[in-house]
Motif scaffolding. Sequence first.
Motif, PDB file in Angstrom:
ATOM      1  N   CYS A  65       0.856  -1.184   0.000  1.00  0.00           N
ATOM      2  CA  CYS A  65       0.000   0.000   0.000  1.00  0.00           C
ATOM      3  C   CYS A  65       0.891   1.233   0.000  1.00  0.00           C
ATOM      4  O   CYS A  65       2.078   1.147   0.307  1.00  0.00           O
ATOM      5  CB  CYS A  65      -0.909   0.015   1.229  1.00  0.00           C
ATOM      6  N   ARG A  67       1.458   5.342   1.279  1.00  0.00           N
ATOM      7  CA  ARG A  67       1.052   6.380   2.224  1.00  0.00           C
ATOM      8  C   ARG A  67       0.971   7.697   1.456  1.00  0.00           C
ATOM      9  O   ARG A  67       1.970   8.167   0.917  1.00  0.00           O
ATOM     10  CB  ARG A  67       2.029   6.495   3.398  1.00  0.00           C
ATOM     11  N   ILE A  74      -3.348   5.803   4.298  1.00  0.00           N
ATOM     12  CA  ILE A  74      -2.855   4.651   3.544  1.00  0.00           C
ATOM     13  C   ILE A  74      -3.922   4.179   2.560  1.00  0.00           C
ATOM     14  O   ILE A  74      -5.086   4.015   2.931  1.00  0.00           O
ATOM     15  CB  ILE A  74      -2.479   3.506   4.497  1.00  0.00           C
ATOM     16  N   GLU A 114       6.798  -0.660   6.909  1.00  0.00           N
ATOM     17  CA  GLU A 114       6.737   0.605   6.179  1.00  0.00           C
ATOM     18  C   GLU A 114       8.154   0.991   5.794  1.00  0.00           C
ATOM     19  O   GLU A 114       9.077   0.918   6.610  1.00  0.00           O
ATOM     20  CB  GLU A 114       6.093   1.694   7.026  1.00  0.00           C
TER      21      GLU A 114
END
Length: 302
Positions: A65, A67, A74, A114
């Motif tokens: 995904c 940001r 997100i 992340e």
Amino acid sequence: MGDVYVNFPQQPQKSEREKAEMSRNLHPHSINEESESSTLERVAAESLINEVLGRGLMEHGRRCCIRAPCCNEIFGCHHCHNEAKNSINVDHKQRHDIPRHQVRQVICLLCGTEQEVGQICIHCGVCMGKYFCNVCKLYDDDTSKQQYHCDGCGICRIGGRENFFHCYKCGCCYSILLKNSHPCVEGAMHHDCPICFEFLFESRNDVTVLPCRHTIHQKCLEEMRDHYQYACPLCSKSVCDMSKVWEKFDMEIAATPMPEPYQNRMVQILCNDCGKKSEVLYHVVAQKCPDCKSYNTRQTRG
């Protein structure tokens, strides 16, 4: 009887290369075994790498995904962001598109790490998208879409680079079939489709150019024709050759004489196809333009 000494001719020293060749000839099976072993090890290593890179393939369409830098939320991709943030349920003051080129952080869907934008996850080693564009920050596992990045448009498109060309005057990509026939209009796709109101420049659907030089989704144009709508929704000009239809109008008008009180009634018309104004006899079916012979006209007075 004394000792007999026989002098044998001295053999020349063999080079390292010759010794290695002799060793291979004497022990061919051991050499083949080592070669097969190294091949098996290489295949096993490649299989392991592919297994790691391919984990989660096609389960989500992509394996990460993004940001959004604009709202710090997100989303699956920039299309998901734009659809959510431009919904009718969102306050119009809060609606916005993502600045796709400014995306800096992505989240791996397999391990949740992340990290900075990249194709391979720095933690679990998975490939987060078989197609990856470092410019648009676009990830996709479905390469059957034939994605490619167009430097002229500055975004990624689908359909295969060989099937499209970029027109620098129009500022967009068209099907290769239109390369020598499309009318150039500056910023031709930098507006919404007049039927579905999707922004044409970023649309993933095929776009075509009408004879009047307006652009529209090919699918929307086909739906117009299915509903017997043959005029551009922006300027009302005919979107195709209507000469056969006008011939039928001629026959219909000839077979439908007007009542006597209306036979000499004159009206002023504007032709949507050629833009000429003229005064013609009124008929309940339609008014014909005397210049271009089109029935695509509107009554302005009378």
